[in-house]
Enzyme design. Structure first.
Site, short mmCIF file in Angstrom:
data_model
loop_
_atom_site.label_atom_id
_atom_site.label_comp_id
_atom_site.label_asym_id
_atom_site.label_seq_id
_atom_site.Cartn_x
_atom_site.Cartn_y
_atom_site.Cartn_z
N LYS A 170 29.12 38.55 42.70
CA LYS A 170 28.83 37.91 41.39
C LYS A 170 28.68 36.40 41.57
CE LYS A 170 32.93 35.71 40.71
NZ LYS A 170 33.06 34.28 40.82
N VAL A 194 33.09 35.73 52.78
CA VAL A 194 34.50 35.88 52.36
C VAL A 194 35.06 34.55 51.87
CG1 VAL A 194 36.81 36.51 53.22
CG2 VAL A 194 34.80 37.79 53.97
N ALA A 195 35.94 34.61 50.86
CA ALA A 195 36.56 33.42 50.25
C ALA A 195 35.48 32.39 49.92
CB ALA A 195 37.62 32.83 51.17
N ALA A 210 33.43 36.82 44.74
CA ALA A 210 34.23 38.01 44.39
C ALA A 210 33.99 39.20 45.31
CB ALA A 210 34.01 38.40 42.93
N GLY A 211 33.80 38.92 46.58
CA GLY A 211 33.51 39.99 47.55
C GLY A 211 34.64 41.02 47.63
N SER A 216 36.97 41.68 45.39
CA SER A 216 37.05 42.41 44.11
C SER A 216 35.94 43.45 44.01
CB SER A 216 36.92 41.44 42.93
OG SER A 216 37.88 40.43 43.03
N ASP A 220 39.06 39.73 38.84
CA ASP A 220 37.61 39.96 38.79
C ASP A 220 37.23 41.44 38.92
OD1 ASP A 220 37.02 37.30 38.49
OD2 ASP A 220 36.67 36.94 40.63
P1 ATP Z 1 36.87 35.19 43.97
O1 ATP Z 1 35.48 34.74 43.71
O2 ATP Z 1 37.26 36.46 43.22
O3 ATP Z 1 37.90 34.11 43.92
P2 ATP Z 1 36.35 35.04 46.74
O4 ATP Z 1 34.93 35.47 46.90
O5 ATP Z 1 36.58 33.58 46.70
O6 ATP Z 1 36.91 35.73 45.45
P3 ATP Z 1 37.17 37.08 48.63
O7 ATP Z 1 35.95 37.14 49.48
O8 ATP Z 1 37.39 38.17 47.66
O9 ATP Z 1 37.23 35.66 47.88
O10 ATP Z 1 38.42 36.94 49.64
C1 ATP Z 1 39.65 36.35 49.31
C2 ATP Z 1 40.70 36.72 50.37
O11 ATP Z 1 40.98 38.13 50.31
C3 ATP Z 1 40.26 36.45 51.79
O12 ATP Z 1 41.11 35.49 52.32
C4 ATP Z 1 40.38 37.78 52.54
O13 ATP Z 1 41.08 37.67 53.77
C5 ATP Z 1 41.15 38.71 51.61
N1 ATP Z 1 40.56 40.08 51.56
C6 ATP Z 1 41.23 41.23 51.49
N2 ATP Z 1 40.40 42.28 51.41
C7 ATP Z 1 39.15 41.80 51.42
C8 ATP Z 1 37.86 42.39 51.33
N3 ATP Z 1 37.68 43.72 51.23
N4 ATP Z 1 36.80 41.58 51.35
C9 ATP Z 1 36.97 40.22 51.42
N5 ATP Z 1 38.16 39.63 51.52
C10 ATP Z 1 39.26 40.38 51.51
#
Ligand code: ATP
Length: 287
Positions: A11, A95-96, A100-101, A103, A136
């Site tokens: 998203k 990631v991070a 919202a990967g 979620s 999310d």
């Molecule tokens: P948001 O936009 O919801 O804040 P984000 O995109 O910033 O999320 P994610 O990619 O969801 O962040 O990852 C956040 C943390 O969750 C990472 O540090 C990662 O190690 C951990 N994590 C656990 N499971 C997963 C997964 N399936 N995919 C990605 N990260 C994961």
């Protein structure tokens, strides 16, 4: 059915406002969430016993540290599923990154468990369970274009804002969401998004208005700390974006483009070895 394949869509936020902090520490938000067709691939298979989670990226936790494991465990325990499940995640969403990967993967697993074990839970019930996994997750279960309020639990779907060309640019930094909220000084936010105006423009299919009025108040934290975020925004505008903001708590920045050709022109101009770039489009709600 003993196996299933699901797409877990990322998203972006077309706007993100933080209205205040509640006594329990949660922030009250008002944001427009939009699914895009950048997705992880989630394969699930029924096994005899236990939950196994693996991911093709070594920096994403496998096993019980993965949010997908927590999602599977929650549903399987709650509904007394006697079998096991093997979950394989092919990670395409950075990631991070504010996309919202995690979620999205959790939402895909919730849908998958519902189907694989014929739990026959409604979308509303799944969304209710999803909120215990992450803020999310309910949105990721629904998808499309949604106004999110409260602490992210009040979701109101809007008219779809689909097939809009998006260029995502993620610099090689990771930004922790708790760090961003901890450093947000709500009193210092001088410019807020006109959420109602953007929602109106979505209704009128006015892409230009949406793009030019997008705003994310979390940039007040991240842009000062990471200059590269402003640099990417400037480049996207310079190379033809109608508007550009950071998604979620960052660091991914996206631009909205009038058409694919213009998005591709910008892609060619901004891509370099320090930034991950993705051309993608907005999606409507999954039916
Ligand atoms: P948001 O936009 O919801 O804040 P984000 O995109 O910033 O999320 P994610 O990619 O969801 O962040 O990852 C956040 C943390 O969750 C990472 O540090 C990662 O190690 C951990 N994590 C656990 N499971 C997963 C997964 N399936 N995919 C990605 N990260 C994961």
């Amino acid at each position: 059915m003993d196996s299933i394949f699901l797409k877990a869509n990322a998203k972006i936020n077309l706007s993100l406002d933080v209205l205040g902090k509640r006594d329990d520490g949660y922030h009250e938000v008002k944001m427009i969430m939009q699914s895009i067709n950048l997705h992880d691939e989630v394969f699930m298979q029924i096994t005899e016993d236990g939950i196994e989670v693996s991911c093709n990226k070594h920096w994403v936790p496998s096993g019980s540290g993965n949010i997908a494991y927590k999602a599977a465990e929650l549903l399987m325990k709650k509904y007394g599923v006697k079998k096991g499940v093997k979950i394989k995640i092919i990670k395409n969403i950075p990631v991070a990154a504010g996309l919202a990967g995690g979620s999205a993967d959790a939402a895909a697993v919730i849908k998958g468990i519902n189907k694989l074990f014929s739990l026959n839970l409604s979308q509303k019930e799944l969304m209710n369970l999803g909120k215990d996994i992450g803020a999310d997750v309910p949105f990721c279960l629904k998808g499309g274009t949604v106004l999110s309020e409260g602490i992210g639990e009040m979701l109101t779907p809007t008219k779809p804002f689909q097939n809009v060309n998006i260029l995502l640019v993620k610099p090689k930094i990771s930004v922790s969401t708790p760090w961003v909220y901890k450093n947000l000084n709500i009193k210092n936010i001088s410019e807020r998004p006109d959420t109602e105006g953007i929602l109106n423009a979505i209704k009128n299919e006015d892409i230009v208005y949406v793009a030019k009025n997008m705003k994310n108040v979390l940039e007040t934290v991240t842009v000062n700390r990471y200059r590269v975020i402003q640099e990417i925004k400037n480049k996207l505008i310079k190379y033809g974006a109608l508007g550009s903001i950071m998604s979620g708590s960052g660091p991914t920045v996206f631009g909205i483009f009038e058409n694919k050709k213009k998005a591709y022109f910008a892609y060619e101009k901004v891509k370099n070895s320090r930034w991950q770039c993705f051309m993608t489009e907005t999606l409507c709600e999954e039916r």
